[in-house]
Motif scaffolding. Structure first.
Motif, PDB file in Angstrom:
ATOM      1  N   TRP A 261       0.833  -1.200   0.000  1.00 16.91           N
ATOM      2  CA  TRP A 261       0.000   0.000   0.000  1.00 16.91           C
ATOM      3  C   TRP A 261       0.872   1.256   0.000  1.00 16.91           C
ATOM      4  CZ3 TRP A 261      -0.853   4.455   2.658  1.00 16.91           C
ATOM      5  CH2 TRP A 261      -2.032   5.156   2.352  1.00 16.91           C
ATOM      6  N   ASP A 262       1.963   1.266   0.760  1.00 18.43           N
ATOM      7  CA  ASP A 262       2.863   2.421   0.777  1.00 18.43           C
ATOM      8  C   ASP A 262       3.407   2.713  -0.609  1.00 18.43           C
ATOM      9  OD1 ASP A 262       2.507   2.841   3.466  1.00 18.43           O
ATOM     10  OD2 ASP A 262       4.325   1.776   4.075  1.00 18.43           O
ATOM     11  N   GLN A 263       3.828   1.672  -1.320  1.00 18.31           N
ATOM     12  CA  GLN A 263       4.355   1.859  -2.661  1.00 18.31           C
ATOM     13  C   GLN A 263       3.277   2.420  -3.590  1.00 18.31           C
ATOM     14  OE1 GLN A 263       6.062  -1.664  -4.413  1.00 18.31           O
ATOM     15  NE2 GLN A 263       6.479  -0.666  -6.375  1.00 18.31           N
ATOM     16  N   TRP A 264       2.070   1.876  -3.479  1.00 21.39           N
ATOM     17  CA  TRP A 264       0.961   2.358  -4.306  1.00 21.39           C
ATOM     18  C   TRP A 264       0.639   3.811  -3.960  1.00 21.39           C
ATOM     19  CZ3 TRP A 264      -3.910   3.873  -2.471  1.00 21.39           C
ATOM     20  CH2 TRP A 264      -4.870   4.139  -3.457  1.00 21.39           C
ATOM     21  N   TYR A 265       0.655   4.142  -2.681  1.00 19.19           N
ATOM     22  CA  TYR A 265       0.328   5.500  -2.239  1.00 19.19           C
ATOM     23  C   TYR A 265       1.315   6.514  -2.809  1.00 19.19           C
ATOM     24  CZ  TYR A 265       0.268   9.551   0.892  1.00 19.19           C
ATOM     25  OH  TYR A 265       0.265  10.822   1.378  1.00 19.19           O
ATOM     26  N   TYR A 266       2.614   6.248  -2.667  1.00 24.28           N
ATOM     27  CA  TYR A 266       3.617   7.204  -3.134  1.00 24.28           C
ATOM     28  C   TYR A 266       3.651   7.332  -4.657  1.00 24.28           C
ATOM     29  CZ  TYR A 266       5.402   7.580   1.597  1.00 24.28           C
ATOM     30  OH  TYR A 266       5.514   7.828   2.939  1.00 24.28           O
ATOM     31  N   GLU A 267       3.161   6.308  -5.359  1.00 24.06           N
ATOM     32  CA  GLU A 267       3.082   6.397  -6.814  1.00 24.06           C
ATOM     33  C   GLU A 267       1.866   7.197  -7.277  1.00 24.06           C
ATOM     34  OE1 GLU A 267       3.032   2.375  -8.107  1.00 24.06           O
ATOM     35  OE2 GLU A 267       5.214   2.084  -7.919  1.00 24.06           O
ATOM     36  N   ASN A 268       0.848   7.331  -6.417  1.00 25.92           N
ATOM     37  CA  ASN A 268      -0.407   7.928  -6.852  1.00 25.92           C
ATOM     38  C   ASN A 268      -0.790   9.232  -6.150  1.00 25.92           C
ATOM     39  OD1 ASN A 268      -1.926   5.813  -8.742  1.00 25.92           O
ATOM     40  ND2 ASN A 268      -0.878   4.645  -7.136  1.00 25.92           N
ATOM     41  N   ILE A 269      -0.153   9.536  -5.022  1.00 30.79           N
ATOM     42  CA  ILE A 269      -0.505  10.761  -4.299  1.00 30.79           C
ATOM     43  C   ILE A 269      -0.133  11.981  -5.126  1.00 30.79           C
ATOM     44  CG2 ILE A 269       1.692  10.807  -3.056  1.00 30.79           C
ATOM     45  CD1 ILE A 269      -1.712  12.048  -1.765  1.00 30.79           C
ATOM     46  N   ARG A 270      -1.002  12.987  -5.125  1.00 28.55           N
ATOM     47  CA  ARG A 270      -0.762  14.216  -5.873  1.00 28.55           C
ATOM     48  C   ARG A 270      -1.211  15.413  -5.034  1.00 28.55           C
ATOM     49  NH1 ARG A 270       1.509  10.923  -8.216  1.00 28.55           N
ATOM     50  NH2 ARG A 270       1.450  10.344 -10.418  1.00 28.55           N
ATOM     51  N   ILE A 271      -0.433  16.484  -5.133  1.00 29.88           N
ATOM     52  CA  ILE A 271      -0.855  17.761  -4.560  1.00 29.88           C
ATOM     53  C   ILE A 271      -0.704  18.833  -5.634  1.00 29.88           C
ATOM     54  CG2 ILE A 271      -0.082  17.057  -2.252  1.00 29.88           C
ATOM     55  CD1 ILE A 271       2.205  19.113  -2.544  1.00 29.88           C
ATOM     56  N   ALA A 272      -1.459  19.912  -5.494  1.00 31.99           N
ATOM     57  CA  ALA A 272      -1.378  21.016  -6.461  1.00 31.99           C
ATOM     58  C   ALA A 272      -1.656  22.325  -5.733  1.00 31.99           C
ATOM     59  CB  ALA A 272      -2.377  20.814  -7.601  1.00 31.99           C
ATOM     60  N   PRO A 273      -0.901  23.374  -6.044  1.00 28.66           N
ATOM     61  CA  PRO A 273      -1.154  24.671  -5.409  1.00 28.66           C
ATOM     62  C   PRO A 273      -2.591  25.122  -5.657  1.00 28.66           C
ATOM     63  CG  PRO A 273       0.930  24.703  -6.595  1.00 28.66           C
ATOM     64  CD  PRO A 273       0.247  23.425  -6.984  1.00 28.66           C
ATOM     65  N   GLU A 274      -3.229  25.616  -4.605  1.00 27.73           N
ATOM     66  CA  GLU A 274      -4.626  26.009  -4.685  1.00 27.73           C
ATOM     67  C   GLU A 274      -4.828  27.502  -4.439  1.00 27.73           C
ATOM     68  OE1 GLU A 274      -7.366  24.310  -1.764  1.00 27.73           O
ATOM     69  OE2 GLU A 274      -8.442  23.354  -3.434  1.00 27.73           O
ATOM     70  N   GLY A 275      -3.718  28.218  -4.184  1.00 25.92           N
ATOM     71  CA  GLY A 275      -3.833  29.647  -3.949  1.00 25.92           C
ATOM     72  C   GLY A 275      -3.225  30.062  -2.626  1.00 25.92           C
ATOM     73  N   GLU A 276      -3.058  31.359  -2.472  1.00 29.34           N
ATOM     74  CA  GLU A 276      -2.497  31.933  -1.255  1.00 29.34           C
ATOM     75  C   GLU A 276      -3.506  32.895  -0.642  1.00 29.34           C
ATOM     76  OE1 GLU A 276       0.999  33.924  -2.463  1.00 29.34           O
ATOM     77  OE2 GLU A 276       1.833  32.205  -3.546  1.00 29.34           O
ATOM     78  N   GLN A 277      -3.477  32.979   0.682  1.00 31.04           N
ATOM     79  CA  GLN A 277      -4.336  33.905   1.399  1.00 31.04           C
ATOM     80  C   GLN A 277      -3.506  34.620   2.452  1.00 31.04           C
ATOM     81  OE1 GLN A 277      -7.292  30.751   2.408  1.00 31.04           O
ATOM     82  NE2 GLN A 277      -8.813  32.248   1.713  1.00 31.04           N
TER      83      GLN A 277
END
Length: 378
Positions: free
Chosen positions: A304-320
């Motif tokens: 599961w760890d290997q699958w997670y690190y291959e599929n996790i994604r983040i993207a900037p959503e803005g600044e406040q």
């Protein structure tokens, strides 16, 4: 920041050296510079209360212990249930050793880290008859924060497992702290006698003082592998904080016996600048959480760890950016110095607390340090 410190140092040195160079040229530079510094050390002071050491040169062995604690809190919802998370970064006390060499309080020093968080610590200080300026920069990384996690979605064992989490990408923390003071009784009260020992306080005296304090802190854990942490923190991946304060207080140099000096300083501070910039990031944690592989008992943790690190994604959503109103703070410092004829010992400490608030996320940073030194005059 290092460039700023270099400019400050250059201005201080230039203000002394340029007039001296103009008077005698290069040949007599060092002799005249020493004479000028000797004169500045006692100019305008009451010699019954303040005096300059007979031996102007100083070599100091310095030790520093400091610790930084960052606490964050966030609440959110998952499948209609509420959860809260409180990551708590507590570094082990860090130790620094170094040496400083100078003349009448002006000189150069160097310190190295010998234990603790393995971060970096840069300090700069300048004191005169009526002022004191101190700058401290501390940066470190932490891959093993302690967590307090509460959720009706998780079992007690699953929540406890967060206490042993090891982040692939560490949380990065950087702090910049500067404070300065102006003394209204520089004639009889010496700030430098308590904090750099370039002067000697002979009798007890106090002074009303005005001061300022500036803090900058950056906490950053915005990386792909920290998507679960960002999700738990309400999509907050990076925080920058600025605080600027002004205050009026009182400092007292107590000389109970010859050679011993105890300094206590207390100053209420009015915070005029209190700004926070929050950097938000979207994640695909809900998609991963609802994926069948997450709930498949036949899938091992390693798979599961290997699958997670291959599929996790983040993207900037803005600044406040958030600006808080006026607030009241407090600055305190204490030092203990003992002077022999040529050798002296000194220890002093300071504590700083910085708080922030962003939606359902809030937290604080505590930073303290203790400096000790053994000096030799020659």
């Amino acid at each position: 920041m290092k460039r700023t410190l270099a400019i400050i140092t250059l201005v201080i040195v230039s203000s002394i050296s340029v007039p001296v160079m103009a008077q005698g040229g290069v040949k007599g530079f060092f002799k005249k510079l020493g004479t000028k510094l000797d004169s500045m050390a006692v100019k305008g002071v009451d010699r019954r209360y303040i005096d300059a050491p007979k031996r102007p040169w100083q070599i100091i062995l310095r030790g520093n212990i400091n610790q930084t604690i960052v606490s964050m809190h966030s609440e959110g919802y998952l499948d209609g249930e509420t959860f809260s998370v409180n990551p708590h970064l507590k570094t082990t006390p860090s130790q620094y050793l170094g040496v400083w060499v100078g003349y009448r309080g002006y000189g150069l020093g160097y310190t190295v880290n010998v234990g603790g968080d393995k971060g970096s610590n840069l300090t700069f200080g300048a004191t005169g008859g009526s002022y004191g300026i101190n700058v401290r920069i501390h940066s470190f990384e932490n891959s093993h924060p302690t967590f307090n996690l509460n959720s009706q979605l998780l079992t007690e064992a699953e929540m406890d497992s967060w206490n042993n989490v090891m982040l692939t990408d560490p949380i990065s923390v950087k702090t910049f702290m500067a404070d300065g003071y102006y003394l209204f009784n520089g004639k009889r009260f010496s700030y430098s006698a308590a904090y750099d020992q370039s002067a000697i306080q002979k009798r007890s005296a106090g002074s009303l003082m005005a001061g300022f304090m500036y803090n900058y802190t950056r906490i950053d854990y915005a990386s792909q592998s920290n998507g679960d942490l960002i999700f738990m923190m309400g999509n907050l991946g990076k925080v920058k904080m600025w605080q600027g304060s002004l205050g009026v207080g009182y400092a007292y140099n107590w000389v109970p016996v010859r050679g011993l000096l105890v300094n206590i300083m207390a100053m209420p501070m009015l915070t005029l600048l209190n700004k926070l910039k929050a950097y938000n990031y979207s994640t695909n944690m809900l998609e991963l959480y609802n994926d069948p592989i997450t709930h498949d008992p036949t899938v091992s943790n390693e798979e599961w760890d290997q699958w997670y690190y291959e599929n996790i994604r983040i993207a900037p959503e803005g600044e406040q950016t958030y600006n808080s109103g006026l607030s009241i703070g407090f600055d305190a410092r204490m030092s203990l110095t003992y002077n022999f004829e040529r050798i002296y010992f000194c220890a002093y400490g300071q504590f700083n607390n910085i708080r922030y608030h962003h939606g359902s996320s809030h937290g604080y940073l505590n930073d303290w340090f203790i400096n000790t030194s053994v000096g030799l005059r020659f």
